[in-house]
Design an enzyme around this catalytic site. Structure first.
Site, PDB file in Angstrom:
ATOM      1  N   ASP A   1       0.871  -1.165   0.000  1.00  0.00           N
ATOM      2  CA  ASP A   1       0.000   0.000   0.000  1.00  0.00           C
ATOM      3  C   ASP A   1       0.916   1.225   0.000  1.00  0.00           C
ATOM      4  O   ASP A   1       1.719   1.405   0.919  1.00  0.00           O
ATOM      5  CB  ASP A   1      -0.856  -0.040   1.267  1.00  0.00           C
ATOM      6  CG  ASP A   1      -1.724   1.193   1.439  1.00  0.00           C
ATOM      7  OD1 ASP A   1      -1.510   2.209   0.748  1.00  0.00           O
ATOM      8  OD2 ASP A   1      -2.613   1.140   2.302  1.00  0.00           O
TER       9      ASP A   1
ATOM     10  N   ASN B   1      -6.475  12.913 -10.254  1.00  0.00           N
ATOM     11  CA  ASN B   1      -7.183  13.340 -11.465  1.00  0.00           C
ATOM     12  C   ASN B   1      -6.956  14.844 -11.599  1.00  0.00           C
ATOM     13  O   ASN B   1      -6.452  15.479 -10.675  1.00  0.00           O
ATOM     14  CB  ASN B   1      -8.664  12.970 -11.434  1.00  0.00           C
ATOM     15  CG  ASN B   1      -9.360  13.562 -10.240  1.00  0.00           C
ATOM     16  OD1 ASN B   1      -9.370  14.778 -10.058  1.00  0.00           O
ATOM     17  ND2 ASN B   1      -9.925  12.719  -9.407  1.00  0.00           N
TER      18      ASN B   1
ATOM     19  N   GLY C   1      -9.408   5.047  -5.524  1.00  0.00           N
ATOM     20  CA  GLY C   1      -8.128   4.348  -5.665  1.00  0.00           C
ATOM     21  C   GLY C   1      -7.031   4.928  -4.798  1.00  0.00           C
ATOM     22  O   GLY C   1      -7.243   5.253  -3.635  1.00  0.00           O
TER      23      GLY C   1
ATOM     24  N   ASP D   1      -5.619   7.807  -4.917  1.00  0.00           N
ATOM     25  CA  ASP D   1      -5.941   9.186  -4.540  1.00  0.00           C
ATOM     26  C   ASP D   1      -6.754   9.219  -3.240  1.00  0.00           C
ATOM     27  O   ASP D   1      -6.427   9.955  -2.284  1.00  0.00           O
ATOM     28  CB  ASP D   1      -6.765   9.789  -5.696  1.00  0.00           C
ATOM     29  CG  ASP D   1      -6.728  11.299  -5.737  1.00  0.00           C
ATOM     30  OD1 ASP D   1      -6.015  11.904  -4.926  1.00  0.00           O
ATOM     31  OD2 ASP D   1      -7.439  11.861  -6.591  1.00  0.00           O
TER      32      ASP D   1
ATOM     33  N   SER E   1      -2.546   4.927 -13.853  1.00  0.00           N
ATOM     34  CA  SER E   1      -3.567   4.677 -14.894  1.00  0.00           C
ATOM     35  C   SER E   1      -4.108   3.248 -14.941  1.00  0.00           C
ATOM     36  O   SER E   1      -5.011   2.973 -15.731  1.00  0.00           O
ATOM     37  CB  SER E   1      -3.070   5.053 -16.309  1.00  0.00           C
ATOM     38  OG  SER E   1      -3.011   6.462 -16.461  1.00  0.00           O
TER      39      SER E   1
ATOM     40  N   GLY F   1      -5.827   1.508 -12.782  1.00  0.00           N
ATOM     41  CA  GLY F   1      -7.024   1.214 -11.996  1.00  0.00           C
ATOM     42  C   GLY F   1      -8.248   1.754 -12.698  1.00  0.00           C
ATOM     43  O   GLY F   1      -8.659   1.245 -13.752  1.00  0.00           O
TER      44      GLY F   1
ATOM     45  N   TYR G   1      -8.549   4.190 -14.546  1.00  0.00           N
ATOM     46  CA  TYR G   1      -8.272   4.623 -15.917  1.00  0.00           C
ATOM     47  C   TYR G   1      -7.977   3.467 -16.891  1.00  0.00           C
ATOM     48  O   TYR G   1      -7.640   3.692 -18.052  1.00  0.00           O
ATOM     49  CB  TYR G   1      -7.146   5.660 -15.938  1.00  0.00           C
ATOM     50  CG  TYR G   1      -7.551   7.026 -15.410  1.00  0.00           C
ATOM     51  CD1 TYR G   1      -8.869   7.304 -15.067  1.00  0.00           C
ATOM     52  CD2 TYR G   1      -6.616   8.042 -15.264  1.00  0.00           C
ATOM     53  CE1 TYR G   1      -9.248   8.556 -14.577  1.00  0.00           C
ATOM     54  CE2 TYR G   1      -6.983   9.308 -14.778  1.00  0.00           C
ATOM     55  CZ  TYR G   1      -8.306   9.542 -14.439  1.00  0.00           C
ATOM     56  OH  TYR G   1      -8.658  10.780 -13.963  1.00  0.00           O
TER      57      TYR G   1
END
Ligand code: ADP
Length: 173
Positions: A9, A23, A31, A33, A121, A123, A125
């Site tokens: 993690d 984003n 996710g 973020d 990107s 996940g 995305y």
């Protein structure tokens, strides 16, 4: 620069800087973020809001990176970067590689010696994981600007195994 692959993690990484798969709003999301803001506390979001009120009024463009405090996280800085959404019809790989190289340049500018990246990107995305690792490793093999260690933090064992295989193909064993 040494490149390491680990399962884990990213919010628990003890490195100078961790990278957030943000984003362009910089105001939080799911996710990685979500986990970074949840565990790092409100100081990170406060700095993100200040960035939006200043230089990044229109949001952070895809492929670019900007640093804030890491709040309560063990790292000193969070470097926010915006990955491209995967597209089967358009090659957005240069933008994905740019996330790694610009984050690295921001880290080097801060004097960071160690940095941890999520698999940007891959996940929400939807970038296919194997190619996401290939782009990450290709980008990280370039100029490091004084950063000594870059760790790619894979969220599960299966992705870590995929990453080890790509590493052998791209970097050699
Ligand atoms: P993006 O929107 O750029 O696709 P996500 O945060 O949705 O970003 O996912 C990027 C990758 O990070 C995915 O492979 C996901 O499984 C992984 N991931 C999610 N949470 C964490 C975490 N706390 N630490 C490390 N990796 C994570």
């Amino acid at each position: 620069m040494r490149i390491e692959l680990v399962t884990g993690d990213i919010t628990t990484e003890h490195v100078d800087a961790i990278v957030n798969a943000a984003n362009s709003s910089l105001l939080g999301g799911g996710g990685v973020d979500g986990a970074i803001h949840r565990k790092g506390g409100p100081e990170i979001l406060a700095e993100c809001r200040a960035l939006r009120a200043g230089h990044y009024g229109g949001g952070l463009p895809v492929g670019q990176a900007v640093a804030t405090t890491a709040g309560r996280l063990p790292a000193r800085w969070v470097i926010h970067t915006v990955g491209p959404v995967y597209s089967a019809s358009e090659d957005r790989a240069p933008l994905l590689r740019s996330c790694y190289t610009t984050s690295l340049a921001v880290a080097a500018g801060l004097g960071a010696r160690s940095i941890a990246f999520p698999l940007i990107s891959s996940g929400i995305y939807r970038w296919p994981k194997e190619d996401a690792v290939r782009q990450a490793l290709t980008a990280l093999r370039g100029e490091s600007g004084g950063v000594e260690v870059a760790r790619l933090v894979l969220f599960d064992e299966e992705t870590h195994q995929v990453a080890e295989n790509v590493y052998r193909a791209v970097v050699g064993s």
